[in-house]
Write an enzyme that holds these catalytic residues in place. Sequence first.
Site, PDB file in Angstrom:
ATOM      1  N   ARG A 227       0.845  -1.201   0.000  1.00 22.12           N
ATOM      2  CA  ARG A 227       0.000   0.000   0.000  1.00 22.12           C
ATOM      3  C   ARG A 227       0.884   1.255   0.000  1.00 22.12           C
ATOM      4  O   ARG A 227       1.961   1.277   0.617  1.00 22.12           O
ATOM      5  CB  ARG A 227      -0.886   0.031   1.243  1.00 22.12           C
ATOM      6  CG  ARG A 227      -2.083  -0.902   1.174  1.00 22.12           C
ATOM      7  CD  ARG A 227      -3.136  -0.434   0.174  1.00 22.12           C
ATOM      8  NE  ARG A 227      -4.309  -1.293   0.147  1.00 22.12           N
ATOM      9  CZ  ARG A 227      -4.502  -2.287  -0.719  1.00 22.12           C
ATOM     10  NH1 ARG A 227      -3.590  -2.572  -1.628  1.00 22.12           N
ATOM     11  NH2 ARG A 227      -5.618  -3.004  -0.677  1.00 22.12           N
ATOM     12  N   HIS A 275      -0.364   0.504  -9.627  1.00 20.64           N
ATOM     13  CA  HIS A 275      -1.165  -0.399  -8.779  1.00 20.64           C
ATOM     14  C   HIS A 275      -1.770  -1.537  -9.619  1.00 20.64           C
ATOM     15  O   HIS A 275      -2.991  -1.710  -9.658  1.00 20.64           O
ATOM     16  CB  HIS A 275      -2.278   0.379  -8.047  1.00 20.64           C
ATOM     17  CG  HIS A 275      -2.781  -0.336  -6.820  1.00 20.64           C
ATOM     18  ND1 HIS A 275      -3.175   0.299  -5.680  1.00 20.64           N
ATOM     19  CD2 HIS A 275      -2.960  -1.665  -6.570  1.00 20.64           C
ATOM     20  CE1 HIS A 275      -3.585  -0.575  -4.780  1.00 20.64           C
ATOM     21  NE2 HIS A 275      -3.452  -1.794  -5.304  1.00 20.64           N
TER      22      HIS A 275
HETATM   23  P1  NAP Z   1      -2.053 -11.348   5.344  1.00 22.72           P
HETATM   24  O1  NAP Z   1      -2.218 -12.768   4.916  1.00 22.72           O
HETATM   25  O2  NAP Z   1      -3.033 -10.780   6.307  1.00 22.72           O
HETATM   26  O3  NAP Z   1      -0.576 -11.221   5.956  1.00 22.72           O
HETATM   27  C1  NAP Z   1      -0.147 -10.087   6.631  1.00 22.72           C
HETATM   28  C2  NAP Z   1       1.254 -10.325   7.219  1.00 22.72           C
HETATM   29  O4  NAP Z   1       1.749  -9.079   7.723  1.00 22.72           O
HETATM   30  C3  NAP Z   1       1.259 -11.314   8.379  1.00 22.72           C
HETATM   31  O5  NAP Z   1       2.400 -12.133   8.298  1.00 22.72           O
HETATM   32  C4  NAP Z   1       1.329 -10.404   9.600  1.00 22.72           C
HETATM   33  O6  NAP Z   1       1.966 -10.970  10.714  1.00 22.72           O
HETATM   34  C5  NAP Z   1       2.178  -9.280   9.065  1.00 22.72           C
HETATM   35  N1  NAP Z   1       1.989  -8.061   9.872  1.00 22.72           N
HETATM   36  C6  NAP Z   1       0.840  -7.374  10.090  1.00 22.72           C
HETATM   37  N2  NAP Z   1       1.060  -6.336  10.912  1.00 22.72           N
HETATM   38  C7  NAP Z   1       2.372  -6.379  11.231  1.00 22.72           C
HETATM   39  C8  NAP Z   1       3.204  -5.594  12.069  1.00 22.72           C
HETATM   40  N3  NAP Z   1       2.729  -4.545  12.760  1.00 22.72           N
HETATM   41  N4  NAP Z   1       4.505  -5.922  12.162  1.00 22.72           N
HETATM   42  C9  NAP Z   1       4.998  -6.983  11.482  1.00 22.72           C
HETATM   43  N5  NAP Z   1       4.272  -7.788  10.686  1.00 22.72           N
HETATM   44  C10 NAP Z   1       2.973  -7.483  10.566  1.00 22.72           C
HETATM   45  O7  NAP Z   1      -2.038 -10.374   4.095  1.00 22.72           O
HETATM   46  P2  NAP Z   1      -1.764 -10.753   2.547  1.00 22.72           P
HETATM   47  O8  NAP Z   1      -2.913 -11.453   1.963  1.00 22.72           O
HETATM   48  O9  NAP Z   1      -0.439 -11.418   2.464  1.00 22.72           O
HETATM   49  O10 NAP Z   1      -1.719  -9.292   1.890  1.00 22.72           O
HETATM   50  C11 NAP Z   1      -0.800  -8.294   2.290  1.00 22.72           C
HETATM   51  C12 NAP Z   1      -1.166  -6.950   1.666  1.00 22.72           C
HETATM   52  O11 NAP Z   1      -0.872  -6.931   0.271  1.00 22.72           O
HETATM   53  C13 NAP Z   1      -2.649  -6.582   1.694  1.00 22.72           C
HETATM   54  O12 NAP Z   1      -3.041  -6.090   2.944  1.00 22.72           O
HETATM   55  C14 NAP Z   1      -2.760  -5.530   0.614  1.00 22.72           C
HETATM   56  O13 NAP Z   1      -2.585  -4.243   1.165  1.00 22.72           O
HETATM   57  C15 NAP Z   1      -1.586  -5.829  -0.302  1.00 22.72           C
HETATM   58  N6  NAP Z   1      -2.025  -6.150  -1.698  1.00 22.72           N
HETATM   59  C16 NAP Z   1      -1.624  -5.350  -2.712  1.00 22.72           C
HETATM   60  C17 NAP Z   1      -2.000  -5.635  -4.017  1.00 22.72           C
HETATM   61  C18 NAP Z   1      -1.509  -4.807  -5.182  1.00 22.72           C
HETATM   62  O14 NAP Z   1      -2.020  -4.940  -6.289  1.00 22.72           O
HETATM   63  N7  NAP Z   1      -0.518  -3.965  -5.018  1.00 22.72           N
HETATM   64  C19 NAP Z   1      -2.807  -6.763  -4.281  1.00 22.72           C
HETATM   65  C20 NAP Z   1      -3.194  -7.568  -3.203  1.00 22.72           C
HETATM   66  C21 NAP Z   1      -2.797  -7.259  -1.899  1.00 22.72           C
HETATM   67  P3  NAP Z   1       1.337 -12.234  11.492  1.00 22.72           P
HETATM   68  O15 NAP Z   1       1.496 -13.401  10.524  1.00 22.72           O
HETATM   69  O16 NAP Z   1       2.182 -12.391  12.670  1.00 22.72           O
HETATM   70  O17 NAP Z   1      -0.103 -11.910  11.760  1.00 22.72           O
HETATM   71  C1  GLV Z   2      -5.415  -4.823  -4.168  1.00 25.13           C
HETATM   72  O1  GLV Z   2      -4.742  -3.868  -3.967  1.00 25.13           O
HETATM   73  C2  GLV Z   2      -5.934  -5.687  -3.136  1.00 25.13           C
HETATM   74  O2  GLV Z   2      -5.866  -5.342  -1.948  1.00 25.13           O
HETATM   75  O3  GLV Z   2      -6.433  -6.780  -3.486  1.00 25.13           O
END
Ligand code: NAP
Ligand code: GLV
Length: 312
Positions: A227, A275
């Site tokens: 983000r 993005h």
């Molecule tokens: P997720 O499964 O919820 O994983 C989040 C990870 O971040 C977990 O390992 C969590 O730790 C860690 N975390 C959260 N808060 C933290 C903190 N304060 N300090 C250290 N580690 C922390 O999320 P995801 O599905 O992998 O997605 C991650 C992000 O990618 C989304 O939230 C979104 O913003 C972004 N995204 C971007 C796009 C794009 O097109 N650019 C597309 C999709 C997603 P724990 O395991 O210990 O809980």
């Molecule tokens: C895209 O940015 C998503 O959060 O899926």
Amino acid sequence: MLLLHLSDVDEAAWAKAFAEKLAPYKVVRRGDDFDPAEIHYIFVWKPQPDAFDGLVNLKAVLSLGAGVDALMKHPGLPDVPVVRFVDQDLSQQMSDYVVAHVTMHHRQFTRFNADQKARLWDQYYPPVAQQTCVGIMGMGVLGQDAVERLLPLGFTLRSWSRTPKQIEGVTGFAGDEQFDAFLSGTDILVNLLPLTPETAGILNYQTFSKLRRDRLPGGPAIVNAARGGHQKEADIVRALGDGTLGAASLDVFEIEPLPETSPLWGIENCYITPHIAGISNEATGVNYFSRILLDHEAGKDLVNVVDRQRGY
Ligand code: NAP
Ligand code: GLV
């Protein structure tokens, strides 16, 4: 009844696909004639301020995005479970982006591109993958998928998460107290964190100055696929300018679309994409959310529910 409320994506196409998949379960869009009290599920992306008005019998909010930071800040978000998108196709797209940019920085693309422009034949040999450490912030769905794809390429991997993780082939760090140690051995920093009050602005000058400096000759690199709120763009401009960072790959921005006036556009070692690292796929998305909705109607628990306290 399922209500669709999507901005910046083809809502009509999603509605048609949902209607076909869920029939005879009723699917409506804003502007259709329906009683808000009959809406039990709402499928949202970038909801308007009045998105949840009158939805007094809502059972769940379904988020088209994997990231729910904007939704969590919505002043009208009702106190019902929020289900986010978790999908193999989305993970693959995100890892494609991460792998492309990590390998680009590892092979010193910025340096050879500059040499080419200068018509300079300088036989510098980049380190092998094992000598380059990729540090991934966030070890959730996307972080773990990135690990699975980077490991076979030979990179040395380390991760940073809120709670400790034990993943084969990855040196794990957790919590604020281990953040500096994590950074000190990282050559390419990949951000796959959710945006929360704790992680906002984490990609700042102080963070950059703690990365390992003696491995990649151009300087350490960052890859932000999460983000825009994670990054301080003024700090990135400064760090790219004074050599604290060798390169930055940014898919997300503090303000989107990135304003034409942003200095980032003109920086040669800053690689900008609008993005597009990952976008939710209509076919897999409709399958995923339809299954969840029908299972829930049949009495099963919802899956991939956001923890409102943690904010992700
Ligand atoms: P997720 O499964 O919820 O994983 C989040 C990870 O971040 C977990 O390992 C969590 O730790 C860690 N975390 C959260 N808060 C933290 C903190 N304060 N300090 C250290 N580690 C922390 O999320 P995801 O599905 O992998 O997605 C991650 C992000 O990618 C989304 O939230 C979104 O913003 C972004 N995204 C971007 C796009 C794009 O097109 N650019 C597309 C999709 C997603 P724990 O395991 O210990 O809980
Ligand atoms: C895209 O940015 C998503 O959060 O899926």
